[in-house]
Motif scaffolding. Structure first.
Motif, PDB file in Angstrom:
ATOM      1  N   ILE A 177      13.299 -17.182  -0.456  1.00 29.92           N
ATOM      2  CA  ILE A 177      12.173 -16.499  -0.951  1.00 29.92           C
ATOM      3  C   ILE A 177      11.808 -15.464   0.157  1.00 29.92           C
ATOM      4  O   ILE A 177      11.684 -15.660   1.178  1.00 29.92           O
ATOM      5  CB  ILE A 177      10.810 -17.486  -0.805  1.00 29.92           C
ATOM      6  CG1 ILE A 177      11.193 -18.839  -1.899  1.00 29.92           C
ATOM      7  CG2 ILE A 177       9.711 -16.867  -1.219  1.00 29.92           C
ATOM      8  CD1 ILE A 177      10.151 -19.865  -1.644  1.00 29.92           C
ATOM      9  N   VAL A 178      11.984 -14.093  -0.623  1.00 35.99           N
ATOM     10  CA  VAL A 178      11.712 -12.896   0.410  1.00 35.99           C
ATOM     11  C   VAL A 178      10.505 -12.326  -0.135  1.00 35.99           C
ATOM     12  O   VAL A 178       9.860 -12.222  -1.033  1.00 35.99           O
ATOM     13  CB  VAL A 178      12.815 -11.937   0.111  1.00 35.99           C
ATOM     14  CG1 VAL A 178      14.113 -12.657   0.520  1.00 35.99           C
ATOM     15  CG2 VAL A 178      13.078 -11.717  -1.209  1.00 35.99           C
ATOM     16  N   HIS A 179       9.856 -11.347   0.832  1.00 35.78           N
ATOM     17  CA  HIS A 179       8.613 -10.634   0.829  1.00 35.78           C
ATOM     18  C   HIS A 179       7.268 -11.511   0.428  1.00 35.78           C
ATOM     19  O   HIS A 179       6.612 -11.215  -0.323  1.00 35.78           O
ATOM     20  CB  HIS A 179       8.851  -9.460  -0.216  1.00 35.78           C
ATOM     21  CG  HIS A 179      10.078  -8.615   0.178  1.00 35.78           C
ATOM     22  ND1 HIS A 179      11.033  -8.397  -0.783  1.00 35.78           N
ATOM     23  CD2 HIS A 179      10.357  -8.137   1.227  1.00 35.78           C
ATOM     24  CE1 HIS A 179      12.107  -7.490  -0.366  1.00 35.78           C
ATOM     25  NE2 HIS A 179      11.626  -7.365   1.085  1.00 35.78           N
ATOM     26  N   MET A 180       7.259 -12.705   1.066  1.00 34.97           N
ATOM     27  CA  MET A 180       6.138 -13.697   0.664  1.00 34.97           C
ATOM     28  C   MET A 180       4.820 -13.228   1.225  1.00 34.97           C
ATOM     29  O   MET A 180       4.922 -12.794   2.468  1.00 34.97           O
ATOM     30  CB  MET A 180       6.338 -15.105   0.956  1.00 34.97           C
ATOM     31  CG  MET A 180       4.963 -15.909   0.658  1.00 34.97           C
ATOM     32  SD  MET A 180       5.347 -17.726   1.425  1.00 34.97           S
ATOM     33  CE  MET A 180       6.473 -18.205   0.144  1.00 34.97           C
ATOM     34  N   PRO A 181       3.763 -12.496   0.433  1.00 41.84           N
ATOM     35  CA  PRO A 181       2.458 -12.239   1.091  1.00 41.84           C
ATOM     36  C   PRO A 181       1.909 -13.432   1.646  1.00 41.84           C
ATOM     37  O   PRO A 181       1.883 -14.518   1.002  1.00 41.84           O
ATOM     38  CB  PRO A 181       2.062 -11.546  -0.357  1.00 41.84           C
ATOM     39  CG  PRO A 181       2.403 -12.191  -1.353  1.00 41.84           C
ATOM     40  CD  PRO A 181       4.124 -12.372  -1.146  1.00 41.84           C
ATOM     41  N   GLY A 182       0.834 -13.033   2.323  1.00 41.86           N
ATOM     42  CA  GLY A 182      -0.227 -14.402   2.831  1.00 41.86           C
ATOM     43  C   GLY A 182      -0.537 -15.094   1.709  1.00 41.86           C
ATOM     44  O   GLY A 182      -0.935 -16.323   2.055  1.00 41.86           O
ATOM     45  N   PHE A 183      -1.384 -14.360   0.882  1.00 41.65           N
ATOM     46  CA  PHE A 183      -1.971 -14.930  -0.140  1.00 41.65           C
ATOM     47  C   PHE A 183      -1.317 -16.005  -1.122  1.00 41.65           C
ATOM     48  O   PHE A 183      -1.755 -16.920  -1.580  1.00 41.65           O
ATOM     49  CB  PHE A 183      -2.710 -14.022  -1.004  1.00 41.65           C
ATOM     50  CG  PHE A 183      -2.012 -13.421  -2.278  1.00 41.65           C
ATOM     51  CD1 PHE A 183      -1.772 -14.152  -3.383  1.00 41.65           C
ATOM     52  CD2 PHE A 183      -1.351 -12.104  -2.031  1.00 41.65           C
ATOM     53  CE1 PHE A 183      -1.097 -13.619  -4.386  1.00 41.65           C
ATOM     54  CE2 PHE A 183      -0.665 -11.681  -2.991  1.00 41.65           C
ATOM     55  CZ  PHE A 183      -0.580 -12.404  -4.167  1.00 41.65           C
ATOM     56  N   PHE A 184      -0.071 -15.848  -0.907  1.00 35.85           N
ATOM     57  CA  PHE A 184       1.040 -16.742  -1.718  1.00 35.85           C
ATOM     58  C   PHE A 184       1.293 -18.066  -0.890  1.00 35.85           C
ATOM     59  O   PHE A 184       1.723 -19.232  -1.548  1.00 35.85           O
ATOM     60  CB  PHE A 184       2.178 -16.116  -2.202  1.00 35.85           C
ATOM     61  CG  PHE A 184       3.082 -16.786  -3.001  1.00 35.85           C
ATOM     62  CD1 PHE A 184       2.824 -16.348  -4.661  1.00 35.85           C
ATOM     63  CD2 PHE A 184       4.029 -17.565  -2.940  1.00 35.85           C
ATOM     64  CE1 PHE A 184       3.370 -16.988  -5.525  1.00 35.85           C
ATOM     65  CE2 PHE A 184       4.745 -18.131  -4.022  1.00 35.85           C
ATOM     66  CZ  PHE A 184       4.409 -18.043  -5.158  1.00 35.85           C
ATOM     67  N   GLU A 209      13.009 -10.576  10.950  1.00 36.41           N
ATOM     68  CA  GLU A 209      14.114  -9.902  11.137  1.00 36.41           C
ATOM     69  C   GLU A 209      15.525 -10.660  11.270  1.00 36.41           C
ATOM     70  O   GLU A 209      16.626 -10.502  10.593  1.00 36.41           O
ATOM     71  CB  GLU A 209      14.080  -8.806  12.141  1.00 36.41           C
ATOM     72  CG  GLU A 209      15.442  -7.978  12.162  1.00 36.41           C
ATOM     73  CD  GLU A 209      15.402  -6.981  10.742  1.00 36.41           C
ATOM     74  OE1 GLU A 209      16.479  -6.692  10.517  1.00 36.41           O
ATOM     75  OE2 GLU A 209      14.546  -6.784  10.070  1.00 36.41           O
ATOM     76  N   GLU A 210      15.549 -11.618  12.050  1.00 34.00           N
ATOM     77  CA  GLU A 210      16.399 -12.659  12.352  1.00 34.00           C
ATOM     78  C   GLU A 210      16.901 -13.259  11.076  1.00 34.00           C
ATOM     79  O   GLU A 210      17.998 -13.431  10.629  1.00 34.00           O
ATOM     80  CB  GLU A 210      16.191 -13.508  13.496  1.00 34.00           C
ATOM     81  CG  GLU A 210      17.396 -14.466  13.726  1.00 34.00           C
ATOM     82  CD  GLU A 210      16.924 -15.414  14.887  1.00 34.00           C
ATOM     83  OE1 GLU A 210      17.761 -16.537  15.127  1.00 34.00           O
ATOM     84  OE2 GLU A 210      15.964 -15.321  15.753  1.00 34.00           O
ATOM     85  N   TYR A 228      18.284  -5.318  -1.070  1.00 35.44           N
ATOM     86  CA  TYR A 228      18.114  -6.445   0.056  1.00 35.44           C
ATOM     87  C   TYR A 228      19.225  -6.325   1.296  1.00 35.44           C
ATOM     88  O   TYR A 228      19.301  -7.300   2.162  1.00 35.44           O
ATOM     89  CB  TYR A 228      18.494  -7.731  -0.402  1.00 35.44           C
ATOM     90  CG  TYR A 228      17.599  -7.965  -1.909  1.00 35.44           C
ATOM     91  CD1 TYR A 228      16.035  -8.264  -1.736  1.00 35.44           C
ATOM     92  CD2 TYR A 228      18.027  -7.737  -3.133  1.00 35.44           C
ATOM     93  CE1 TYR A 228      15.067  -8.389  -2.935  1.00 35.44           C
ATOM     94  CE2 TYR A 228      16.981  -7.790  -4.032  1.00 35.44           C
ATOM     95  CZ  TYR A 228      15.681  -8.151  -4.022  1.00 35.44           C
ATOM     96  OH  TYR A 228      15.119  -8.223  -5.212  1.00 35.44           O
ATOM     97  N   GLY A 229      19.845  -5.189   1.496  1.00 37.10           N
ATOM     98  CA  GLY A 229      20.854  -4.991   2.458  1.00 37.10           C
ATOM     99  C   GLY A 229      22.128  -5.029   2.410  1.00 37.10           C
ATOM    100  O   GLY A 229      23.142  -5.255   3.290  1.00 37.10           O
ATOM    101  N   GLY A 230      22.289  -5.192   1.168  1.00 41.73           N
ATOM    102  CA  GLY A 230      23.743  -5.417   0.616  1.00 41.73           C
ATOM    103  C   GLY A 230      24.254  -4.047  -0.051  1.00 41.73           C
ATOM    104  O   GLY A 230      23.783  -2.850   0.173  1.00 41.73           O
TER     105      GLY A 230
END
Length: 258
Positions: A177-184, A209-210, A228-230
């Protein structure tokens, strides 16, 4: 030790087949790797695994009578172009990406459920090498970037996980799960309540980042899109055309994705 483990697994599979037959099911078309998935999902308890297997067979017969869900039965869900199907990651598993910002709670729950089956079947089938072995898995990425409250669909998430757990045992290798906002976070905590321990252990929430670097290393730059960095390009699932297969065990691929 390996030989002992293999023998115990063979014995368990043999017992599972007998238990399935007693319940009125059939394992004739399924090789040992398929049977092992059900055993692992039920902690090697042959009776529980047999019950799960028979329930799964009945479900496939009634909910997926053609053996697959054609594009024509899920037009609204496909139109959103929210699911992407990438190449295989390092361990040979296909990578499926869900763009949550393109999803809105469905007004047609039956179509949504069919779509869940459609995307899981197609993702798994994309890893077949000539025929199905039975132990193929998938890697999923749930991207929550730019989502708003209108995109939040706890019911849809729970449905997806319930289908995975009940009808696709041991198919999920890992979910990032990436870019999870606080409200989620509260939404996820609620959804997690419906997840089995084995499923929760496969979920990785990428928050720093790690973890992001490890996420890129795990999947590999060849399969991971540039966002996503690929190095890969995003490929909408409906644009992926699978080569028809002559013979499979679970899915009649000669009818699918032609």
């Amino acid at each position: 030790m390996e030989m002992e483990t293999e023998k115990s697994q063979q014995l368990a599979v043999s017992q599972l087949r007998k238990s399935v037959e007693k319940l009125g099911g059939s394992t004739e078309k399924y090789e040992d790797p398929t049977m092992m998935r059900f055993l692992i999902a039920r902690s090697m308890d042959t009776d529980k695994a047999a019950k799960m297997f028979v329930q799964w067979q009945k479900w496939r017969t009634t909910f997926v009578p053609l053996g697959f869900i054609p594009d024509s039965e899920v037009p609204d869900e496909l139109e959103a172009k929210k699911i992407y199907l990438q190449g295989l990651f390092k361990k040979g598993f296909p990578v499926m990406i869900v763009k949550a910002s393109k999803h809105f709670p469905s007004k047609d729950q039956l179509q949504f459920k069919k779509f869940v089956v459609h995307l899981l079947d197609k993702t798994i089938a994309s890893s077949f090498n000539g025929t199905e072995v039975g132990n193929e898995k998938l890697v999923a990425i749930l991207d929550l970037k730019d989502i708003t409250y209108k995109n939040v669909d706890a019911r849809g998430l729970i449905t997806g996980f319930q289908f995975l757990q009940a009808y696709y045992p041991e198919r999920l290798a890992k979910l990032y799960i990436v870019h999870m906002p606080g409200f989620f976070v509260r939404v996820w905590n609620m959804v997690s309540y419906f997840l089995e321990k084995a499923t929760l252990e496969k979920v990785v929430i990428v928050t720093n980042e790690e973890q992001r670097r490890e996420f890129i290393r795990d999947i590999g730059e060849e399969a991971l899109p540039e966002q996503y960095g690929g190095q890969a390009k995003l490929v909408p699932m409906q644009d992926v055309v699978l080569t028809p297969l002559a013979q499979t065990m679970e899915l009649p691929q000669q009818l699918i994705f032609e």
